[in-house]
Design a protein around this motif. Structure first.
Motif, PDB file in Angstrom:
ATOM      1  N   LEU A 169       0.879  -1.188   0.095  1.00 38.96           N
ATOM      2  CA  LEU A 169       0.049  -0.099  -0.032  1.00 38.96           C
ATOM      3  C   LEU A 169       1.072   1.245   0.048  1.00 38.96           C
ATOM      4  O   LEU A 169       1.837   1.458   0.747  1.00 38.96           O
ATOM      5  N   VAL A 170       0.605   1.947  -1.047  1.00 40.65           N
ATOM      6  CA  VAL A 170       1.720   2.997  -1.266  1.00 40.65           C
ATOM      7  C   VAL A 170       0.976   4.506  -1.524  1.00 40.65           C
ATOM      8  O   VAL A 170      -0.185   4.331  -2.118  1.00 40.65           O
ATOM      9  N   PRO A 171       1.543   5.727  -1.359  1.00 38.23           N
ATOM     10  CA  PRO A 171       0.773   6.958  -1.613  1.00 38.23           C
ATOM     11  C   PRO A 171       0.730   6.653  -3.386  1.00 38.23           C
ATOM     12  O   PRO A 171       1.640   6.307  -4.027  1.00 38.23           O
ATOM     13  N   ASP A 172      -0.200   7.349  -4.052  1.00 38.21           N
ATOM     14  CA  ASP A 172      -0.401   7.682  -5.373  1.00 38.21           C
ATOM     15  C   ASP A 172       0.833   8.185  -5.909  1.00 38.21           C
ATOM     16  O   ASP A 172       1.346   7.686  -7.251  1.00 38.21           O
ATOM     17  N   SER A 173       1.709   8.976  -5.361  1.00 35.66           N
ATOM     18  CA  SER A 173       2.897   9.539  -6.015  1.00 35.66           C
ATOM     19  C   SER A 173       4.116   8.950  -5.826  1.00 35.66           C
ATOM     20  O   SER A 173       5.256   9.109  -6.365  1.00 35.66           O
ATOM     21  N   HIS A 174       3.902   7.507  -5.110  1.00 39.73           N
ATOM     22  CA  HIS A 174       5.285   6.675  -4.888  1.00 39.73           C
ATOM     23  C   HIS A 174       5.635   6.275  -6.326  1.00 39.73           C
ATOM     24  O   HIS A 174       4.970   5.885  -7.357  1.00 39.73           O
ATOM     25  N   ARG A 175       6.902   5.981  -6.141  1.00 40.82           N
ATOM     26  CA  ARG A 175       7.712   5.496  -7.471  1.00 40.82           C
ATOM     27  C   ARG A 175       7.099   4.059  -8.263  1.00 40.82           C
ATOM     28  O   ARG A 175       7.075   3.813  -9.161  1.00 40.82           O
ATOM     29  N   VAL A 176       6.529   3.266  -7.019  1.00 44.73           N
ATOM     30  CA  VAL A 176       6.108   1.863  -7.464  1.00 44.73           C
ATOM     31  C   VAL A 176       4.416   1.868  -7.796  1.00 44.73           C
ATOM     32  O   VAL A 176       3.943   0.900  -8.012  1.00 44.73           O
ATOM     33  N   ALA A 177       3.778   3.096  -7.480  1.00 43.82           N
ATOM     34  CA  ALA A 177       2.490   3.049  -7.506  1.00 43.82           C
ATOM     35  C   ALA A 177       1.741   2.596  -8.939  1.00 43.82           C
ATOM     36  O   ALA A 177       0.463   1.971  -8.961  1.00 43.82           O
ATOM     37  N   GLU A 178       2.369   2.662  -9.977  1.00 41.39           N
ATOM     38  CA  GLU A 178       1.683   2.288 -11.314  1.00 41.39           C
ATOM     39  C   GLU A 178       2.288   0.927 -11.686  1.00 41.39           C
ATOM     40  O   GLU A 178       1.884   0.548 -12.503  1.00 41.39           O
ATOM     41  N   ARG A 179       2.930   0.287 -10.849  1.00 36.89           N
ATOM     42  CA  ARG A 179       3.517  -1.098 -11.449  1.00 36.89           C
ATOM     43  C   ARG A 179       2.439  -2.216 -11.348  1.00 36.89           C
ATOM     44  O   ARG A 179       1.427  -1.947 -10.396  1.00 36.89           O
ATOM     45  N   THR A 180       2.799  -3.081 -12.062  1.00 40.19           N
ATOM     46  CA  THR A 180       1.602  -4.232 -11.765  1.00 40.19           C
ATOM     47  C   THR A 180       2.044  -5.344 -10.707  1.00 40.19           C
ATOM     48  O   THR A 180       1.218  -5.905 -10.228  1.00 40.19           O
ATOM     49  N   HIS A 181       3.275  -5.281 -10.028  1.00 31.27           N
ATOM     50  CA  HIS A 181       3.673  -5.863  -9.012  1.00 31.27           C
ATOM     51  C   HIS A 181       4.901  -5.088  -8.181  1.00 31.27           C
ATOM     52  O   HIS A 181       5.596  -4.299  -8.944  1.00 31.27           O
ATOM     53  N   VAL A 182       5.376  -5.408  -7.212  1.00 34.29           N
ATOM     54  CA  VAL A 182       6.397  -5.108  -6.406  1.00 34.29           C
ATOM     55  C   VAL A 182       7.302  -6.023  -5.452  1.00 34.29           C
ATOM     56  O   VAL A 182       6.340  -6.744  -4.777  1.00 34.29           O
ATOM     57  N   ARG A 183       8.373  -5.765  -5.447  1.00 35.46           N
ATOM     58  CA  ARG A 183       9.090  -6.745  -4.592  1.00 35.46           C
ATOM     59  C   ARG A 183       9.320  -6.146  -3.275  1.00 35.46           C
ATOM     60  O   ARG A 183       9.506  -4.639  -3.136  1.00 35.46           O
ATOM     61  N   VAL A 184       9.220  -6.828  -2.190  1.00 34.15           N
ATOM     62  CA  VAL A 184       9.395  -6.101  -0.816  1.00 34.15           C
ATOM     63  C   VAL A 184      10.901  -5.123  -0.822  1.00 34.15           C
ATOM     64  O   VAL A 184      10.952  -4.317  -0.204  1.00 34.15           O
ATOM     65  N   GLU A 185      11.757  -5.560  -1.330  1.00 32.97           N
ATOM     66  CA  GLU A 185      13.037  -5.015  -1.283  1.00 32.97           C
ATOM     67  C   GLU A 185      13.156  -3.585  -1.997  1.00 32.97           C
ATOM     68  O   GLU A 185      13.959  -2.855  -1.735  1.00 32.97           O
ATOM     69  N   SER A 186      12.085  -3.345  -2.853  1.00 31.88           N
ATOM     70  CA  SER A 186      11.820  -2.048  -3.367  1.00 31.88           C
ATOM     71  C   SER A 186      11.492  -0.957  -2.456  1.00 31.88           C
ATOM     72  O   SER A 186      11.372   0.204  -2.692  1.00 31.88           O
ATOM     73  N   LEU A 187      10.960  -1.471  -1.257  1.00 26.40           N
ATOM     74  CA  LEU A 187      10.508  -0.501  -0.099  1.00 26.40           C
ATOM     75  C   LEU A 187      11.554  -0.338   0.925  1.00 26.40           C
ATOM     76  O   LEU A 187      11.189   0.391   1.661  1.00 26.40           O
ATOM     77  N   ARG A 188      12.688  -0.924   0.709  1.00 27.48           N
ATOM     78  CA  ARG A 188      13.815  -0.627   1.729  1.00 27.48           C
ATOM     79  C   ARG A 188      14.181   0.801   2.122  1.00 27.48           C
ATOM     80  O   ARG A 188      14.531   0.977   3.442  1.00 27.48           O
ATOM     81  N   HIS A 189      13.869   1.675   1.367  1.00 27.14           N
ATOM     82  CA  HIS A 189      14.365   3.169   1.569  1.00 27.14           C
ATOM     83  C   HIS A 189      13.189   4.050   2.321  1.00 27.14           C
ATOM     84  O   HIS A 189      13.111   4.908   2.475  1.00 27.14           O
ATOM     85  N   ASP A 190      11.922   3.190   2.090  1.00 33.03           N
ATOM     86  CA  ASP A 190      10.713   3.912   2.618  1.00 33.03           C
ATOM     87  C   ASP A 190      10.270   3.730   4.168  1.00 33.03           C
ATOM     88  O   ASP A 190      10.890   2.766   4.795  1.00 33.03           O
ATOM     89  N   GLU A 191       9.628   4.688   4.755  1.00 32.55           N
ATOM     90  CA  GLU A 191       9.111   4.600   6.048  1.00 32.55           C
ATOM     91  C   GLU A 191       7.906   3.575   6.042  1.00 32.55           C
ATOM     92  O   GLU A 191       6.953   3.938   5.269  1.00 32.55           O
ATOM     93  N   PHE A 192       7.777   3.000   7.177  1.00 36.97           N
ATOM     94  CA  PHE A 192       6.561   1.938   7.092  1.00 36.97           C
ATOM     95  C   PHE A 192       5.222   2.565   8.189  1.00 36.97           C
ATOM     96  O   PHE A 192       5.788   3.038   9.229  1.00 36.97           O
ATOM     97  N   VAL A 193       4.119   2.334   8.031  1.00 37.02           N
ATOM     98  CA  VAL A 193       2.908   2.389   8.746  1.00 37.02           C
ATOM     99  C   VAL A 193       2.455   1.060   8.982  1.00 37.02           C
ATOM    100  O   VAL A 193       2.260   0.352   7.968  1.00 37.02           O
TER     101      VAL A 193
END
Length: 223
Positions: free
Chosen positions: A97-121
């Motif tokens: 679950l990401v903000p619409d402006s996030h770099r992966v928001a338009e992808r068809t899938h995402v790997r967890v490692e792509s979120l390593r630099h993000d802060e989590f809720v």
């Protein structure tokens, strides 16, 4: 007449078609299976009184079951209490679950490692939330420790904070039914899922609880 009426009502209670049923539900199921379940209960068993406690964390559900405050729970295993019976109803795929402006928001899938630099809720830690533990485990498998910015108990609040740009989250697919502007749901790859189960205390299992569990099985099979 009073005796006949009392006998009739007692028989309906024994048949599981009259009485009261208190149900607790974990947040991520509140917006998908749970409404359909309650609606079916009202249609199939119009003589029962249904009360609902939504957005409950698993330890709170187990404590409420053991105390007799609720009769049935929809939760995410595991459950450590030996007094509670747990039956898996289905598995739900996990999404980022990401903000619409996030770099992966338009992808068809995402790997967890792509979120390593993000802060989590996330939901609360210290073994209060299955999803919190799962997020930590998934991030560890991807080679990093998640940076937790916010811990919240309610799924609706979690989605709202992500939509506001305050972090990312990992949630079960049914959460997507909670459509909040500004939030995007992207399936995880490889596909990962989490179980949804029904739980009850056998010693206090009334005919109504048994009937409700049967209806829940039918609903999950049909879906």
């Amino acid at each position: 007449d009073a005796v006949d009426t009392a006998g009739y009502q007692a028989k309906r209670v024994a048949d599981g078609v009259q009485g009261s049923l208190a149900i607790g539900c974990v947040g991520s199921a509140t917006y998908s299976l749970f409404p359909r379940f309650v609606r079916t209960l009202r249609e199939e068993l119009p003589g029962i009184d249904v009360s609902v406690r939504g957005e409950m964390l698993v330890p709170d559900q187990v404590a409420a079951l053991e105390a007799g405050e609720i009769d049935l729970a929809l939760l995410r295993p595991p459950v450590t209490s030996s007094r509670v019976v747990v039956e898996t109803m289905r598995s739900d795929r996990l999404f980022a679950l990401v903000p619409d402006s996030h770099r992966v928001a338009e992808r068809t899938h995402v790997r967890v490692e792509s979120l390593r630099h993000d802060e989590f809720v996330v939901h609360p830690g210290l073994d209060r939330s299955t999803l919190n533990r799962l997020v930590v485990e998934l991030c560890a498998e991807a080679g990093f420790v998640p940076r937790i910015r916010h811990e919240v108990a309610e799924t609706s609040t979690l989605v709202t904070l992500v939509a506001a740009g305050l972090g990312v989250a990992i949630v079960p697919e049914p959460t997507a039914a909670l459509a909040i502007a500004g939030a995007s749901y992207v399936p995880l790859e490889p596909e990962t899922s989490v179980d949804l189960a029904a739980a009850w205390v056998p010693g206090r299992t009334s005919p109504l609880v048994k009937r409700a569990v049967r209806l829940l099985r039918e609903i999950t099979v049909a879906s």
